[in-house]
Design a protein around this motif. Structure first.
Motif, PDB file in Angstrom:
ATOM      1  N   LYS A   1       0.852  58.208  18.684  1.00  0.00           N
ATOM      2  CA  LYS A   1       1.650  56.987  18.704  1.00  0.00           C
ATOM      3  C   LYS A   1       0.950  55.778  19.326  1.00  0.00           C
ATOM      4  O   LYS A   1       1.259  54.642  18.972  1.00  0.00           O
ATOM      5  N   GLU A   2       0.009  55.979  20.280  1.00  0.00           N
ATOM      6  CA  GLU A   2      -0.635  54.822  20.891  1.00  0.00           C
ATOM      7  C   GLU A   2      -1.656  54.197  19.938  1.00  0.00           C
ATOM      8  O   GLU A   2      -2.230  54.857  19.090  1.00  0.00           O
ATOM      9  N   LEU A   3      -1.878  52.890  20.107  1.00  0.00           N
ATOM     10  CA  LEU A   3      -2.885  52.191  19.313  1.00  0.00           C
ATOM     11  C   LEU A   3      -4.240  52.866  19.480  1.00  0.00           C
ATOM     12  O   LEU A   3      -4.653  53.184  20.587  1.00  0.00           O
ATOM     13  N   TYR A   4      -4.932  53.073  18.392  1.00  0.00           N
ATOM     14  CA  TYR A   4      -6.259  53.688  18.444  1.00  0.00           C
ATOM     15  C   TYR A   4      -7.180  52.995  17.442  1.00  0.00           C
ATOM     16  O   TYR A   4      -8.042  52.207  17.811  1.00  0.00           O
TER      17      TYR A   4
ATOM     18  N   VAL B   1     -17.528  46.852   9.705  1.00  0.00           N
ATOM     19  CA  VAL B   1     -16.339  47.142  10.503  1.00  0.00           C
ATOM     20  C   VAL B   1     -15.846  48.559  10.214  1.00  0.00           C
ATOM     21  O   VAL B   1     -15.494  49.311  11.125  1.00  0.00           O
ATOM     22  N   ILE B   2     -15.846  48.935   8.944  1.00  0.00           N
ATOM     23  CA  ILE B   2     -15.426  50.294   8.574  1.00  0.00           C
ATOM     24  C   ILE B   2     -16.373  51.332   9.173  1.00  0.00           C
ATOM     25  O   ILE B   2     -15.939  52.357   9.698  1.00  0.00           O
ATOM     26  N   MET B   3     -17.672  51.063   9.108  1.00  0.00           N
ATOM     27  CA  MET B   3     -18.646  52.001   9.664  1.00  0.00           C
ATOM     28  C   MET B   3     -18.501  52.116  11.182  1.00  0.00           C
ATOM     29  O   MET B   3     -18.660  53.197  11.758  1.00  0.00           O
ATOM     30  N   GLY B   4     -18.201  50.997  11.833  1.00  0.00           N
ATOM     31  CA  GLY B   4     -17.969  51.043  13.275  1.00  0.00           C
ATOM     32  C   GLY B   4     -16.760  51.886  13.629  1.00  0.00           C
ATOM     33  O   GLY B   4     -16.783  52.672  14.581  1.00  0.00           O
ATOM     34  N   THR B   5     -15.696  51.749  12.827  1.00  0.00           N
ATOM     35  CA  THR B   5     -14.490  52.539  13.048  1.00  0.00           C
ATOM     36  C   THR B   5     -14.757  54.020  12.818  1.00  0.00           C
ATOM     37  O   THR B   5     -14.297  54.878  13.593  1.00  0.00           O
ATOM     38  N   ILE B   6     -15.508  54.338  11.774  1.00  0.00           N
ATOM     39  CA  ILE B   6     -15.870  55.732  11.510  1.00  0.00           C
ATOM     40  C   ILE B   6     -16.683  56.307  12.659  1.00  0.00           C
ATOM     41  O   ILE B   6     -16.446  57.428  13.119  1.00  0.00           O
TER      42      ILE B   6
ATOM     43  N   PHE C   1     -16.925  45.317  23.177  1.00  0.00           N
ATOM     44  CA  PHE C   1     -16.669  46.503  24.001  1.00  0.00           C
ATOM     45  C   PHE C   1     -15.443  46.291  24.882  1.00  0.00           C
ATOM     46  O   PHE C   1     -14.563  47.151  24.981  1.00  0.00           O
ATOM     47  N   THR C   2     -15.374  45.126  25.520  1.00  0.00           N
ATOM     48  CA  THR C   2     -14.259  44.824  26.417  1.00  0.00           C
ATOM     49  C   THR C   2     -12.938  44.780  25.664  1.00  0.00           C
ATOM     50  O   THR C   2     -11.916  45.292  26.146  1.00  0.00           O
ATOM     51  N   ILE C   3     -12.942  44.183  24.472  1.00  0.00           N
ATOM     52  CA  ILE C   3     -11.720  44.107  23.670  1.00  0.00           C
ATOM     53  C   ILE C   3     -11.205  45.508  23.346  1.00  0.00           C
ATOM     54  O   ILE C   3     -10.016  45.814  23.523  1.00  0.00           O
ATOM     55  N   ILE C   4     -12.107  46.368  22.876  1.00  0.00           N
ATOM     56  CA  ILE C   4     -11.685  47.729  22.506  1.00  0.00           C
ATOM     57  C   ILE C   4     -11.176  48.490  23.725  1.00  0.00           C
ATOM     58  O   ILE C   4     -10.111  49.119  23.679  1.00  0.00           O
ATOM     59  N   LEU C   5     -11.937  48.437  24.814  1.00  0.00           N
ATOM     60  CA  LEU C   5     -11.564  49.200  26.010  1.00  0.00           C
ATOM     61  C   LEU C   5     -10.235  48.714  26.582  1.00  0.00           C
ATOM     62  O   LEU C   5      -9.353  49.531  26.903  1.00  0.00           O
ATOM     63  N   VAL C   6     -10.071  47.402  26.711  1.00  0.00           N
ATOM     64  CA  VAL C   6      -8.835  46.858  27.290  1.00  0.00           C
ATOM     65  C   VAL C   6      -7.637  47.173  26.407  1.00  0.00           C
ATOM     66  O   VAL C   6      -6.582  47.611  26.902  1.00  0.00           O
ATOM     67  N   LEU C   7      -7.774  46.987  25.104  1.00  0.00           N
ATOM     68  CA  LEU C   7      -6.669  47.295  24.198  1.00  0.00           C
ATOM     69  C   LEU C   7      -6.291  48.770  24.255  1.00  0.00           C
ATOM     70  O   LEU C   7      -5.109  49.129  24.276  1.00  0.00           O
TER      71      LEU C   7
ATOM     72  N   ILE D   1     -10.821  48.398  15.124  1.00  0.00           N
ATOM     73  CA  ILE D   1     -10.951  47.351  14.109  1.00  0.00           C
ATOM     74  C   ILE D   1     -11.021  45.976  14.764  1.00  0.00           C
ATOM     75  O   ILE D   1     -11.825  45.116  14.360  1.00  0.00           O
ATOM     76  N   ALA D   2     -10.200  45.753  15.786  1.00  0.00           N
ATOM     77  CA  ALA D   2     -10.210  44.466  16.493  1.00  0.00           C
ATOM     78  C   ALA D   2     -11.559  44.210  17.154  1.00  0.00           C
ATOM     79  O   ALA D   2     -12.135  43.120  17.033  1.00  0.00           O
ATOM     80  N   GLY D   3     -12.089  45.215  17.851  1.00  0.00           N
ATOM     81  CA  GLY D   3     -13.362  45.042  18.535  1.00  0.00           C
ATOM     82  C   GLY D   3     -14.524  44.899  17.577  1.00  0.00           C
ATOM     83  O   GLY D   3     -15.411  44.052  17.768  1.00  0.00           O
TER      84      GLY D   3
END
Length: 203
Positions: free
Chosen positions: A147-150, A120-125, A178-184, A155-157
Motif C-alpha cells: 500500500k505505501e508509495l514505492y 526513467v523506466i530502466m532506473g525504475t527496473i 537520490f534525496t527525492i526518492i529517499l524522502v518520498l 519515477i519521481a526521482g
C-alpha cells in the motif's frame, strides 16, 4: 574508483542487507541468506543490462560479489549479536538501496544513449526488480505492490535526474534525485502514503 562505482557498490551492499534481513525473518540457512542478498542487490541491474543489450555489470566486476558477501556477513553478525531487529529496519534499508540504484540505473541508461523516458523506466527496473525477486523467493507480496508509495517514488526521482541533468552537474543531479526518492519513500513508510485506485469494503 569512480564515484558512480562507489555509490553503486554502496547501493549493492544496502540492498544485500535487506535481502539478508528477509532471510533471517524466514529462518533461512546461510545459502538462503547469500541467495536473497544477491538477487536483491544485482537482480534489477541484471534485468536492466539485458534489456539495454550491454554486458551485465557484475560479471566482469567481482567487487559487487564481494560487497554482497560482506554485507551478508555484517547482517548475520549484527542480527546474532542484537537478537532483535529495529522496527522498520527492512523498509529503511530498502529505501536507501532503492534511491541509490534508481539514480545509478537512470544514469547508466542515459549513458548508452536511450531516450529520457526509457532511462526513467530502466532506473525504475534497476531499483525495483531485485526486491521483487527477493520477495517472490521469500513468498512475500513484493514491496512495490503494497500500500505505501514505492514505484511512484522511483519515477519521481528518476524523472528529476533526467530533467535536471542538462542544467546541473551529474553529481548534483544525482544528489537531488537520490534525496527525492529517499524522502518520498521514508514519508510513505512513516505516514503510509499510497495511491488508492480501488475502494475496499473492509477499509
Amino acid at each position: 574508483m569512480t564515484y558512480l562505482l562507489m555509490f553503486d557498490l554502496i547501493g549493492c551492499a544496502v540492498f544485500a542487507l535487506s535481502g539478508a534481513i528477509i532471510a533471517y525473518q524466514k529462518r533461512m540457512d546461510g545459502i538462503g541468506v547469500i541467495v536473497l542478498a544477491a538477487v536483491t542487490a544485482i537482480g534489477g541491474g541484471t534485468v536492466r543490462d539485458l534489456l539495454l543489450g550491454v554486458p551485465v555489470f557484475w560479471v566482469s566486476q567481482p567487487s559487487y560479489i564481494y560487497a554482497i558477501i560482506f554485507s551478508s556477513l555484517v547482517a548475520i553478525l549484527w542480527i546474532n549479536s542484537s537478537k532483535k531487529l529495529p522496527e522498520k529496519a527492512l523498509e529503511i534499508a530498502d529505501a536507501f538501496g532503492l534511491a541509490l540504484f534508481v539514480v545509478m540505473g537512470t544514469a547508466k541508461a542515459l549513458g548508452v544513449g536511450v531516450p529520457p523516458l526509457t532511462a526513467v523506466i530502466m532506473g525504475t527496473i534497476t531499483g525495483c526488480f531485485g526486491g521483487m525477486i527477493r520477495d517472490v523467493l521469500a513468498n512475500e507480496i513484493p514491496l512495490i505492490f503494497r500500500k505505501e508509495l514505492y514505484a511512484a517514488c522511483t519515477i519521481a526521482g528518476s524523472s528529476a535526474y533526467v530533467l535536471l541533468l542538462p542544467y546541473l552537474s551529474p553529481m548534483m543531479s544525482a544528489a537531488i534525485a537520490f534525496t527525492i526518492i529517499l524522502v518520498l519513500r521514508l514519508m510513505a513508510i512513516r505516514w503510509q502514503l499510497a495511491l488508492h485506485v480501488f475502494k475496499f469494503t473492509d477499509e
